[in-house]
Design an enzyme around this catalytic site. Sequence first.
Site, short mmCIF file in Angstrom:
data_model
loop_
_atom_site.label_atom_id
_atom_site.label_comp_id
_atom_site.label_asym_id
_atom_site.label_seq_id
_atom_site.Cartn_x
_atom_site.Cartn_y
_atom_site.Cartn_z
N HIS A 194 6.17 -22.46 25.92
CA HIS A 194 5.17 -22.23 26.98
C HIS A 194 4.24 -23.45 26.99
CE1 HIS A 194 1.44 -20.41 28.62
NE2 HIS A 194 2.25 -19.57 29.25
N ASP A 236 4.29 -18.87 17.76
CA ASP A 236 3.67 -18.31 18.95
C ASP A 236 4.29 -16.91 19.16
OD1 ASP A 236 3.20 -17.43 21.53
OD2 ASP A 236 3.64 -19.34 22.50
N GLN A 246 5.08 -13.24 22.92
CA GLN A 246 6.13 -12.38 23.50
C GLN A 246 6.88 -11.57 22.46
OE1 GLN A 246 6.26 -11.83 26.60
NE2 GLN A 246 5.28 -13.60 27.55
N LYS A 269 -1.06 -8.62 26.18
CA LYS A 269 0.40 -8.45 26.31
C LYS A 269 0.90 -7.28 25.47
CE LYS A 269 1.39 -13.35 27.21
NZ LYS A 269 1.52 -13.40 28.66
N CYS A 273 5.11 -21.15 33.47
CA CYS A 273 4.39 -22.04 32.54
C CYS A 273 5.34 -22.66 31.52
CB CYS A 273 3.25 -21.30 31.81
SG CYS A 273 2.04 -20.62 32.92
#
Length: 406
Positions: free
Chosen positions: A122, A199, A202, A225, A365
């Site tokens: 991202h 990261d 997700q 999220k 993104c």
Amino acid sequence: MQAMQVRSDFPILTKTIYKKYPLVYLDNAATTQKPRQVVEAMTEEYYNVNANVHRGVHFLSQQATELHEGSRETVRKFLNAQSTGEIVFTRGTTESINLVAQCFSDAFMKEGDEVIVSEMEHHSNIVSWQLQQQRKGIKLRVIPITDDGQLRLDEYEKLFNDRTRIVSVTHVSNVLGTINPVKDIIRIAHEHGVPVLIDGAQSTPHMKVDVRELDCDFFAFSGHKIYGPTGIGVLYGKEQLLEKLPPYMGGGEMIKNVSFERTTFNALPFKFEAGTPDYVASTGLARALDYVSNIGLDAIEAHERDLTAYAMQRMAEIEGMKIYGPADVNIHDAVISFQVGNIHHLDMGTLLDRLGIAVRTGHHCAEPLMRRLGIKGTCRASFALYNTREEVDALVAGIQRVKQMF
Ligand code: C6P
């Protein structure tokens, strides 16, 4: 897990779109909807507790502080971190990554030193490092991907050299859905004596994350999220590393003593939390994590895997359908990027919206990834714990209908 049972916790899911179609919300990778438990806890805090934290001797301030620090403990447990000192509240994944990029490069990197990222990152995990490239002359090295969207670990190993200082990669791709083998990535980096930032924007909503089992050095995720509020996220960092980093921003709360000659800094995690924190959002985040934990991440993962497999199978029946990312649902999370024939993704998304179906369109993104795939964008459906097979059927029927219009 019965998706139908949890749906009543999310009032927005009963909405009718354009006064005609029941909402089919499939844009969960962008942000999830919020259960009553989260919204009500935040409302309750504003109505009955509200006061600034860590500052007041008065009753409300102490109560608000207890709630805020209790939320930190909830996050600690959720990630299985060793101590609450390792849990820094930020505004979200973006801020968490920026914090590490800036503070880590200030502490440990000089001109010519390298960070390894991947082709599927991202923008937040690319641009944060590029800013340090501009400030300090550090270099980005990029792990390439295979045509079906998996990291090339053979190439990854070759990127290490004596200038490699940190690896920063995503756990799950927000475009391809690829679940990366982060344990292997971390092990390999550690064999080279290099720390790793994961990261987790997700991954945290969809699978159990144990930072000690992963042995990652930093881990970032966003509250919004994972059924929590916007404006709050988390940076986990191993205590011995966080201790060595300089502060990110200056202000109240992050200091021990201030004079014009010399300022000393507060203990972890407060050294990284300048200013009044979003203490109501931390309550919302903690209730969201409780919500997810009560259902159980194993149950959520099984439900979403079933849904993803069903969607991939049903969507593949559509003529001209191309699905990006791995075909194997064991390494393909609840995100499906697709393209149908030569129908522009924006047309597809706009027309699906007219049927009440919310998907995301564009480059998500991740422009370097789009370039690697040779496309400008995709249409993306992404699932959460409340989505159902009936909604997948509605998506498939919607795509068929859009196809007929072209
Ligand atoms: N991806 C999407 O629709 P923030 O905006 O800070 O909460 O999260 C940034 C971010 C970082 N890493 C990954 C892998 C992400 O997916 C995101 C956010 C959203 O895909 C908005 S672009």
